[in-house]
Structure formats: structure tokens, C-alpha cells
Design a protein around this motif. Structure first.
Motif: not given
Length: 223
Positions: A138-158
Motif C-alpha cells: 500500500v505504501v509503495d502504491f501511495f509513493a507512486r501516486q506522489g505521496i511522500s513516504r515521510s507522511r506514512l508514520e509507520a508500517l504496522v503488521s498485526y
């Protein structure tokens, strides 16, 4: 009168006063929330947490994060699902993530967190890694849409720990990621000026669109 007879009541009174003071001090730790420092009830035991919580509550930041998260959940789907044992984004998932990305780009002051989940098939360790891979997709997809990874605070896996449907077998609704508002970008000028309310309520009027009437739809379609 005997000197001891005079001092004995005084000693008893002093001991009673000391005991009452001790009880009063120990009761402070069990004070109700309304009698404690603002934000203390949210303390998770970390150093400085009461001060941080107090600051966020007093500034209104915590309340506005909740309000913005509720708006995000109302206006776009927050969850996508995956095929069994896969972190590949399906066409249906991509369509939802495009909606999420468009919403996220409208709020450059806001940070987000992606939670990865799995069903209960497979080992706990494998599923935790699979949940992380799904969040990363999901984060990779957002990055390809021009959204900075720095705005994604954490990748959390439950992993498999928080199923929506309690079953040991394969379940698509458990194989999911959830995107949520997690906070504000601290160095953004708008946030530094404390304009949380303006961020939350931005574009409510501008984004409103009039729905065509039944008559207009019939005319457009030729009746």
C-alpha cells in the motif's frame, strides 16, 4: 499529674495524624481522572507521556486527529483485501487505494498509518511478515501516486492477531490492510500555526456537488 500521663495522649494524637497523612498521600495515586493531571489517563508508561498527552489535549490536536480520522473513514473506504497468501494489489484494491490517495493528497499536513492483517492460516511468524508485505504494498502504491513516504508514520503488521471474522480457515475479510489518520506533520506551516480546525473542515463546501434530479437524468439519457 504524672508526666507520662500527660504525654501519652499527645503521642497518640501525633500517631493518628501521621497515619491520616499517609493514607491521604497514598490515596492520591487512586484519584479519579477528573482530579488528576490532564492527559494522565492516556499515559502508557513512557517517559514524558503525561506531558505530551497534556499538550496534545490542551492544544486540541488529539481531538482534531480523531475528527479527521472519522472524516476520512466517512468519505473513502479505508480497507482493502487480498488474495490468499498474497500481497499483490487486485484491481478492486487499486480502485480503493486511488480514492485514498486522492484524499490524502488534499491534506498535505496529515500523516497516515497502514495496518497489515492476515487470516489465521499459517504460522504466526509467517503471517506477521505477510501482513507487513501487504502494508508495504500500500505504501509503495501511495509513493507512486506522489505521496511522500515521510507522511506514512509507520508500517504496522498485526498478522493474524486481529481478525474481523473469527475462523481458523481462509477468510478474505481478514486478509486486509487498513489506512488511518495518525497525526499531523509537525513542521508544516499550517500545523505550526495551530490551524487544526481549518485542516479538518477544509473543502467541505468546495467539495460538495449537487446530485442531478431524476428529470435531469431522464433528459440526459433521452427519456
Amino acid at each position: 499529674m504524672n508526666r507520662n500521663a500527660i504525654l501519652r495522649p499527645l503521642r497518640l494524637a501525633a500517631l493518628s495524624l501521621l497515619g491520616a497523612t499517609t493514607l491521604a498521600l497514598s490515596a492520591c495515586d487512586r484519584s479519579p481522572d477528573w482530579a488528576r493531571e490532564l492527559g494522565a489517563s492516556a499515559d502508557e508508561g513512557g517517559f514524558g507521556a503525561p506531558t505530551r498527552n497534556n499538550t496534545e489535549i490542551m492544544s486540541g490536536e488529539r481531538d482534531y486527529v480523531v475528527a479527521l480520522g472519522e472524516r476520512f473513514a466517512r468519505e473513502v473506504p479505508t480497507t482493502i483485501t487480498f488474495e490468499f497468501d498474497s500481497a499483490r494489489l487486485t484491481p478492486e484494491a487499486i480502485a480503493i487505494l486511488r480514492q485514498q490517495a486522492d484524499w490524502i493528497k488534499r491534506f498535505p499536513e496529515v500523516r497516515f498509518r497502514v495496518y497489515g492483517h492476515t487470516d489465521k492460516v499459517g504460522s504466526e511468524a509467517y503471517n506477521r511478515q505477510l501482513g507487513k508485505r501487504r502494508a508495504e504494498a500500500v505504501v509503495d502504491f501511495f509513493a507512486r501516486q506522489g505521496i511522500s513516504r515521510s507522511r506514512l508514520e509507520a508500517l504496522v503488521s498485526y498478522g493474524e492477531d486481529r481478525p474481523l471474522v473469527y475462523t481458523e480457515g481462509p477468510e478474505e475479510r481478514n486478509r486486509r490492510t487498513v489506512t488511518e489518520v495518525s497525526g499531523f506533520v509537525k513542521r508544516h506551516p499550517t500545523v505550526m500555526n495551530g490551524k487544526y480546525a481549518e485542516i479538518v473542515f477544509r473543502e467541505y463546501v468546495a467539495s460538495a456537488t449537487a446530485k442531478p434530479t431524476v428529470e435531469a437524468q431522464e433528459i440526459a439519457s433521452g427519456g
